[in-house]
Design a protein around this motif. Structure first.
Motif, PDB file in Angstrom:
ATOM      1  N   SER A 236      71.170  34.523 -53.940  1.00 49.86           N
ATOM      2  CA  SER A 236      72.348  34.585 -54.854  1.00 49.86           C
ATOM      3  C   SER A 236      73.672  34.467 -53.903  1.00 49.86           C
TER       4      SER A 236
ATOM      5  N   SER B 126      78.036  34.632 -52.952  1.00 49.03           N
ATOM      6  CA  SER B 126      78.982  35.695 -53.360  1.00 49.03           C
ATOM      7  C   SER B 126      79.560  35.550 -54.555  1.00 49.03           C
TER       8      SER B 126
ATOM      9  N   LEU C   2      78.581  38.164 -57.224  1.00 51.53           N
ATOM     10  CA  LEU C   2      78.576  39.649 -56.631  1.00 51.53           C
ATOM     11  C   LEU C   2      78.723  40.543 -57.699  1.00 51.53           C
TER      12      LEU C   2
ATOM     13  N   ASP D  60      77.686  40.494 -60.762  1.00 52.04           N
ATOM     14  CA  ASP D  60      76.697  40.118 -61.933  1.00 52.04           C
ATOM     15  C   ASP D  60      75.711  41.285 -61.703  1.00 52.04           C
TER      16      ASP D  60
ATOM     17  N   SER E  20      73.259  40.174 -58.385  1.00 51.39           N
ATOM     18  CA  SER E  20      74.113  40.389 -57.189  1.00 51.39           C
ATOM     19  C   SER E  20      73.139  40.715 -55.958  1.00 51.39           C
ATOM     20  N   ARG E  21      73.329  40.157 -54.895  1.00 52.53           N
ATOM     21  CA  ARG E  21      72.622  40.099 -53.675  1.00 52.53           C
ATOM     22  C   ARG E  21      71.131  40.256 -53.790  1.00 52.53           C
TER      23      ARG E  21
ATOM     24  N   GLU F 118      79.046  46.048 -51.009  1.00 58.78           N
ATOM     25  CA  GLU F 118      78.688  45.935 -52.475  1.00 58.78           C
ATOM     26  C   GLU F 118      79.645  45.888 -53.453  1.00 58.78           C
TER      27      GLU F 118
END
Length: 186
Positions: A14, A16, A19, A21, A25-26, A181
């Protein structure tokens, strides 16, 4: 690291741009299927606070369950590296397999013949309709790369996988690998 077109067995990282979502995210996903009708993948690095025994007490094992994605999140799926033990497994690529005979698997689990480095369980999967994944890649929500870990993928530490791959992508990805994060915490 070369950015590629999606095919079965590749990894999706994923970007940036997603981020915020909460689902993706990540994340790092393994594409289990990709064809003209759509794509299916499993999120590799989002463990849930559940074990296999929590949802299937007869399994007699505390193997961690992962969030595979938002589709059919009440169904259990698994990928593994032991097709010789689990009949009817479907090869994804690089000696990583999807599914197989549940009854045989649960007998193997009861007999302690399967380890956590051999198998990963998921609730749900990630799915895309025809051309949807390619559109998301084109809009830079995902970067598609080879699975350089091959059948050792399940041995990678999930909490470090996204950052490790972002650093390997280099350039503009490195700054995001080290970002907090929650972007407002920067």
């Amino acid at each position: 690291m070369n950015k590629l077109q999606p095919t079965k067995g590749k990894l999706l990282i994923s970007d940036s741009s997603i981020l915020l979502d909460t689902v993706f995210s990540r994340t790092v996903l393994l594409l289990a299927e990709h064809n003209a009708k759509g794509s299916i993948g499993f999120i590799l690095n989002k463990p849930l606070d559940l074990s296999l025994q929590d949802i299937l007490p007869e399994a007699h094992t505390n193997f961690r369950i992962y969030d595979g994605g938002p589709v059919e999140s009440d169904n259990l799926y698994f990928i593994h590296t032991i097709p010789s033990l689990i009949p009817n497994s479907i090869e994804i690529k690089d000696n990583i397999f999807w599914g197989g005979d549940y009854e045989v698997l649960f007998e193997l689990l009861k007999q302690n013949k399967v380890s956590q480095k051999d198998i990963r369980f998921f609730l749900g999967y990630s799915g895309w309709d025809e051309n949807q994944l390619q559109e998301e890649i084109n809009s830079k929500s995902w970067t598609c790369i080879e699975n350089q870990f091959e059948n050792h993928l399940l041995e990678k530490i999930p909490s470090k996988l996204w950052k490790e791959l972002m650093i390997e992508l280099g350039d503009e990805f490195i700054i995001w690998a080290n970002a907090p994060e929650d972007p407002v915490m920067n």
